[in-house]
Every structure is written in C-alpha cells, then in structure tokens.
Design an enzyme around this catalytic site. Structure first.
Site, short mmCIF file in Angstrom:
data_model
loop_
_atom_site.label_atom_id
_atom_site.label_comp_id
_atom_site.label_asym_id
_atom_site.label_seq_id
_atom_site.Cartn_x
_atom_site.Cartn_y
_atom_site.Cartn_z
N GLU A 56 -7.34 -12.80 -9.13
CA GLU A 56 -6.25 -12.52 -8.18
C GLU A 56 -5.67 -13.80 -7.62
O GLU A 56 -4.57 -13.82 -7.10
CB GLU A 56 -6.78 -11.70 -7.00
CG GLU A 56 -7.41 -10.38 -7.39
CD GLU A 56 -7.84 -9.59 -6.18
OE1 GLU A 56 -7.19 -8.59 -5.88
OE2 GLU A 56 -8.85 -9.97 -5.55
N CYS A 111 -6.14 -4.23 -13.33
CA CYS A 111 -6.28 -3.11 -12.41
C CYS A 111 -5.24 -3.14 -11.30
O CYS A 111 -5.30 -2.34 -10.38
CB CYS A 111 -7.69 -3.05 -11.82
SG CYS A 111 -8.08 -4.45 -10.77
N ARG A 148 -15.69 -2.41 -6.96
CA ARG A 148 -15.40 -3.71 -6.36
C ARG A 148 -16.15 -3.86 -5.05
O ARG A 148 -16.15 -2.93 -4.22
CB ARG A 148 -13.90 -3.83 -6.11
CG ARG A 148 -13.53 -5.01 -5.24
CD ARG A 148 -12.07 -5.27 -5.23
NE ARG A 148 -11.37 -4.38 -4.31
CZ ARG A 148 -10.06 -4.35 -4.19
NH1 ARG A 148 -9.32 -5.11 -4.99
NH2 ARG A 148 -9.47 -3.56 -3.35
N ASP A 171 -2.30 -9.05 -6.09
CA ASP A 171 -2.55 -10.31 -5.40
C ASP A 171 -2.20 -11.51 -6.27
O ASP A 171 -1.72 -12.52 -5.76
CB ASP A 171 -4.01 -10.38 -4.93
CG ASP A 171 -4.20 -9.61 -3.63
OD1 ASP A 171 -3.37 -9.79 -2.72
OD2 ASP A 171 -5.15 -8.81 -3.54
N HIS A 206 0.81 -1.21 0.00
CA HIS A 206 0.00 0.00 0.00
C HIS A 206 0.85 1.27 0.00
O HIS A 206 0.41 2.30 -0.49
CB HIS A 206 -1.05 -0.05 1.11
CG HIS A 206 -2.20 -0.89 0.68
ND1 HIS A 206 -3.13 -0.45 -0.24
CD2 HIS A 206 -2.50 -2.18 0.92
CE1 HIS A 206 -3.97 -1.42 -0.51
NE2 HIS A 206 -3.62 -2.48 0.19
C1 PEP Z 1 -4.78 -6.34 -6.82
O1 PEP Z 1 -4.70 -7.24 -5.99
O2 PEP Z 1 -4.05 -6.27 -7.83
C2 PEP Z 1 -5.78 -5.27 -6.65
C3 PEP Z 1 -5.99 -4.41 -7.61
O3 PEP Z 1 -6.43 -5.20 -5.45
P1 PEP Z 1 -5.78 -4.63 -4.08
O4 PEP Z 1 -4.43 -4.04 -4.43
O5 PEP Z 1 -6.70 -3.62 -3.54
O6 PEP Z 1 -5.67 -5.86 -3.25
MG MG Z 2 -6.23 -7.46 -4.55
#
Ligand code: PEP
Ligand code: MG
Length: 546
Positions: A410, A481, A321, A434, A183
């Site tokens: 994912e 994404c 989502r 993921d 993050h």
């Molecule tokens: C991912 O896992 O690539 C995704 C877009 O979701 P997050 O990063 O919110 O887990």
């Molecule tokens: Mg994800």
C-alpha cells in the site's frame, strides 16, 4: 442541469433526494435571557418529545433496534439528567447549553466506566444531538428518515453512519467529498448501490428534487423530467439483467485462472459472498469488527469471530488482515493520539508494532481459529513500508504458529523494494486504495483531490507492474484487494501486470467475471503494456480498455 463526479460501478438510480443533515454546532456558552422557569419547561418538553419519538421508532423497527432505541428513550427520561439540566439553567445558562453540558458530563462518566457502559456513551451523544436539534427547531442529525425510497446526498459517509442506513430505502448515494476509494465508494460497491462521489455542486442540491444518477457516465441529472426518469429506469433494468449471468470460477478466455475472492468486514457477510461465487476471501478487514470498542478485544472474543469466518469457507483460502487502525478507521485502543496527517501517521503495522501485545493477541486468536478449522488461513499486515517491517511481521506470525504470512503493498516504498520483501514474505496483496493515495499524495477522503485518486494512473500501474514482475521471479503470489480489482476493465490490466488473484466486494464479481472472459492472457498483457504508456490516468484508461 447536470453535475459530475466519479461514478462507482455502473449502476443507475432515479428518485427524490434526501440530504444527510449536518452535525449540529456546539451551543454557544452565553448567559440566558429567558426566564429560568420557561427555559426549564422548554428543555423538559424537548426531552419528553425526543423520548416519545425514540419509543415510537423502536416499536416500528422491532428486534434489536427496538432495544437500542428503548434504551435511548430511557436516557432522555433520566431524572438525574433532567435535574442537572434544570440546575444549570437556574445557574444562568440557556436550555441548549445546559442540555449539551449535562449530557457531556454524563457521557464522560459512562466512558470512564468502560466496557458495555462505555459503549453506550455514543448513544447518549446521539440523544443529546436530537434534544438540541428539537430546541433549535432543526432536523436531527444522523441518517434521514423516509417512507419512500430516496437518493442520499452527503458530504461523505463515515462507517458509523452507514450502520444505521436502511438499504431497502437508499436507491443511490451522492457525496461531495471522497474519491473512488473512499469508504462511501466501498460501501456503495458492497451493497450494489449506484453512487457518484466527489460531486462538485452537491452542496447546492435541494431536498426532494428528483434526480437521475448514472454512475457509468459519472453524471447526476438535477430536476429530471419524466422522460429522463423513464429512460433511466429502462437502463437500470438492463444493468440488473447483465449482473445476473451464471456463476463460474474467475478465468480468462484461454482458461487462465484468476480466483475471484471476497473483501469482507464480518463473518455475517460470508453467506452472501459465497452465493455470489466467492472462491475464498482475499481481504477480511478485522478493524471493522472493533470500530466502537474502547478496549482491545480479548483473544477469546477474537477467536470466536475468526472461527465463524473460517468455518464459512472450509478448504478455501481466507486472507485475514491484522488490525488496520488509523486515519479513516480509528481504533481508540490502538492509536488515540491527535495527528496532523493521520494517513501518514501511526497507522496499520506501525501502530501494531508499538502495541505488540495487541498484535500478539490477534495472531494468537487467528492461530487458534486456524487450528480448529479446515480453511486455508493467510494472514497479512497493512501499511508496511519495507522488507525490515515485512520480516518483522512475517517472523512474528510464523513464531506464533500462522502457516502463511504476508504483507499488503500500500506504501510505494514497499512496491519499490518488492524483491527484498518477497524473499521472506509468503505473499503480497496490493491495496490499490492506499497505494494510489500515497503514490499521488492525495488524501482518499478529500473530494477536492478526488481526481488524483485514480488507480489507472500510470505511476500506480508501474508500481503494480514492479510487484507483478518480482512475484513471478520469486514465485510469490501477488493479489489485488483494493477497489481497482472491482473495476471490470482495470481488472484485466491488473492480471496483465501480474496479479494472480482479485479480491473485491462480492457485488462486483458478476461484472469482473464477465470482463475477464473476454481476453486471453497475452491480450491482457498487451492491454497492460499499452496502459503503461499513458501520461495521465485518463490516457491510460483509454489505452488499457479493449
Ligand atoms: C487498500 O488500501 O486498497 C485496502 C484494500 O485497504 P483499505 O481500503 O481498508 O485501507
Ligand atoms: Mg488500505
């Protein structure tokens, strides 16, 4: 001296560093040795000093921040708390422990009340940490304060930490932990802040040292000379100029369209995304709206938020989502249980399925927002494992009135079952963050395995190819994404593997738009084919880059 890590984007920053203070250890539960009266006076002084500091900060900050800080100052001045602390000290404990215990019991009381009062419990914990820090004579934990711009060094940044960061002051980010999909990395991209994550040796960096951070070369120069700083500032200017090319729709050199969509966490980010050329939204992370909530949000409250989002994109595609709770994004109302390996636990759709009323409420709120606006709403589920789970979500969403329902890819098992999934699902969106974590069995939050966290790995590319091929066969749109879509060179390979749209933090549009315009579709496919022949992520990166 140089340190190395994984650069996020291509940014450059130079300046003095500030460290994110460590959270304080819990005070030991030991008997007091000092005189009770002295210890009580020390505790009172600390409470008063923290209260005064909070009030001053409030006046300086103004606006909503002032209200929050004033409320915290009142907590520090609360007479009931002061009495409780004095009683605990008299009974034999130390000032630090008395403050810790008194605030903790008050915090429990507030949490028990729920709602607005419950949400104030975190503010109370912050006041307690500040008072204990003062008693110990150490820096208070939390975001460092500074009048001068600085480069922030931290173990890693939690979404909650970042809410308090003043981005006019943060020139760059360096973290010891976290990979390119953590993050911290997502935040850095979204704010166009240069960052290097997973930096070995970041713990030894000393406050106020001047550093140059170059995300494009993955290097941190420690104790940079004036010449090195001047050179970095010049390269920073060049980087900023390149990011300012004219805005056009995403397309390859031969005109093949690749819509560039935005990854958003709240409707307030919409205006900026549109200004940067968002052709719609490819991922709206709804869990970001409710990270602090103790109770599940109501249909009405959610409807308001989703309507605000959809109204910002009239006639445009908006992919929302369903709540992705678990692991690095815990939602206390969805999955509260302690799990040894939360990334492999009751996450995403798994948590929603065992709390179906919460999923139904969210879908209902989305249907209401869909029916009130002209945006083209698509809704998808996170962390889906196979066609059975995909069918469950898609059918429930349709039954409740959602027009377009799909799933995220994912988990490797979903990619391996792509054709079965796409029989029913209206679309698939690949979450490469993921998908990389699970394919490589490497926790995306853990710096020690950050080198595995590379979406260029040919194993990840093979899964993406499988999804792309199935999508073409079954006429099912396959978007990307995850953060991989924001890597300009990898974006070309993703299109070559069959991605039909790319969704990213709007700050990455300029880089990706420029890169896509350098190749035709057959050229992108040829680069993708070459990247697939690599043995490692590093090899595939070289083979797949024009
Ligand atoms: C991912 O896992 O690539 C995704 C877009 O979701 P997050 O990063 O919110 O887990
Ligand atoms: Mg994800």
């Amino acid at each position: 001296m140089e340190l190395h890590g994984i650069g996020v984007g291509r940014g450059i920053a130079a300046g003095p560093l500030k460290r994110m203070p460590e959270p304080l250890a819990e005070p030991a539960d030991v008997a007091r040795t000092a005189d009770a009266e002295v210890e009580i006076a020390v505790a009172r002084e600390a409470l008063a000093a923290v209260g005064a500091w909070l009030r001053e900060r409030g006046i300086a900050a103004g606006g909503e921040a002032k209200d929050v800080l004033d409320a915290q100052a009142l907590m520090a001045a609360d007479p009931t708390l002061a009495k409780d602390i004095a009683a605990r000290i008299t009974a034999g404990t130390t000032a630090e422990r008395a403050v810790f215990d008194a605030f903790a019991s008050f915090q429990k009381l507030l949490e028990g009340m729920g709602g607005y009062m419950g949400e104030r419990a975190t503010d109370l914990a912050d006041v307690a940490q500040r008072v204990i820090a003062r008693l110990r004579g150490v820096a208070a934990p939390g975001v460092p304060e500074s009048d001068q711009p600085f480069i922030l060094v931290a173990h890693d940044l939690a979404p909650a930490d970042t809410a308090l960061l003043d981005f006019t002051k943060v020139l760059g980010l360096i973290t010891r932990d976290g990979g390119p999909t953590s993050h911290t990395a997502i935040l850095a991209r979204s704010k166009s802040i240069p960052a290097i994550v997973g930096v070995v040796g970041a713990d030894a960096l000393v406050e106020n040292t001047v550093i140059v951070l170059d995300a494009g070369t993955n290097t941190v120069i420690v104790d940079a000379s004036d010449t090195e700083v001047a050179d970095a500032l010049q390269r920073r200017e060049a980087w900023l100029t390149a990011s300012n090319a004219p805005i056009t729709d995403g397309a390859l050199k031969d005109g093949y369209l690749v819509p560039l969509l935005a990854n958003l966490g709240s409707a307030t980010e919409a205006a900026e995304a549109i200004a940067l050329g968002a052709e719609g939204v490819g991922l709206f992370r709804t869990e970001f709206l409710f990270l602090d909530a103790l109770l599940a949000p109501t249909v009405a409250h959610q409807e308001e938020q989703y309507t605000a989002l959809l109204e910002a994109f009239p006639g445009k595609k908006v992919v929302v989502r369903a709540l992705d709770a678990g692991a690095d994004k815990p939602l206390s109302f969805l999955n509260d249980a302690h799990e040894e390996n939360p990334a492999l636990g009751l996450r995403g759709l798994r948590a929603l399925r065992v709390n179906e009323h919460i999923l139904r409420d969210q879908l209902t709120a989305l249907v209401n927002a869909q029916n009130k606006t002209t945006a083209d709403l698509w809704v998808m589920a996170p962390m889906v494992s196979d066609a059975e789970e995909s069918d469950y979500f898609v059918e429930l969403a349709r039954e409740l009135g959602i027009n377009v329902a799909g799933v995220m890819a994912e988990v490797p098992s979903l990619a391996l079952m792509a054709e079965q999934v796409m029989v029913n699902s209206d679309f698939v969106s690949i979450g490469t963050n993921d998908l990389t974590q699970y394919t490589m069995a490497a926790d995306r939050m853990l710096g020690t395995v950050a080198s595995y966290q590379d979406p260029w790995h040919p194993a990840v590319l093979r899964l993406i190819k499988q999804l792309g091929v199935a999508g073409a066969l079954l006429d099912c749109p396959v978007g990307v994404c995850g953060e991989a879509a924001a890597d300009a060179n990898l974006a070309i390979v993703l299109v070559g593997l069959g991605a039909t749209s790319l969704s990213m933090t709007p700050a990455a549009f300029a880089d990706v738009r420029a890169a896509l315009l350098t190749v035709t579709l057959p050229e992108a496919q040829a680069l993708a084919a070459k990247a697939l022949t690599g043995r490692t992520a590093a090899e595939s990166r070289v083979l797949g880059t024009a």
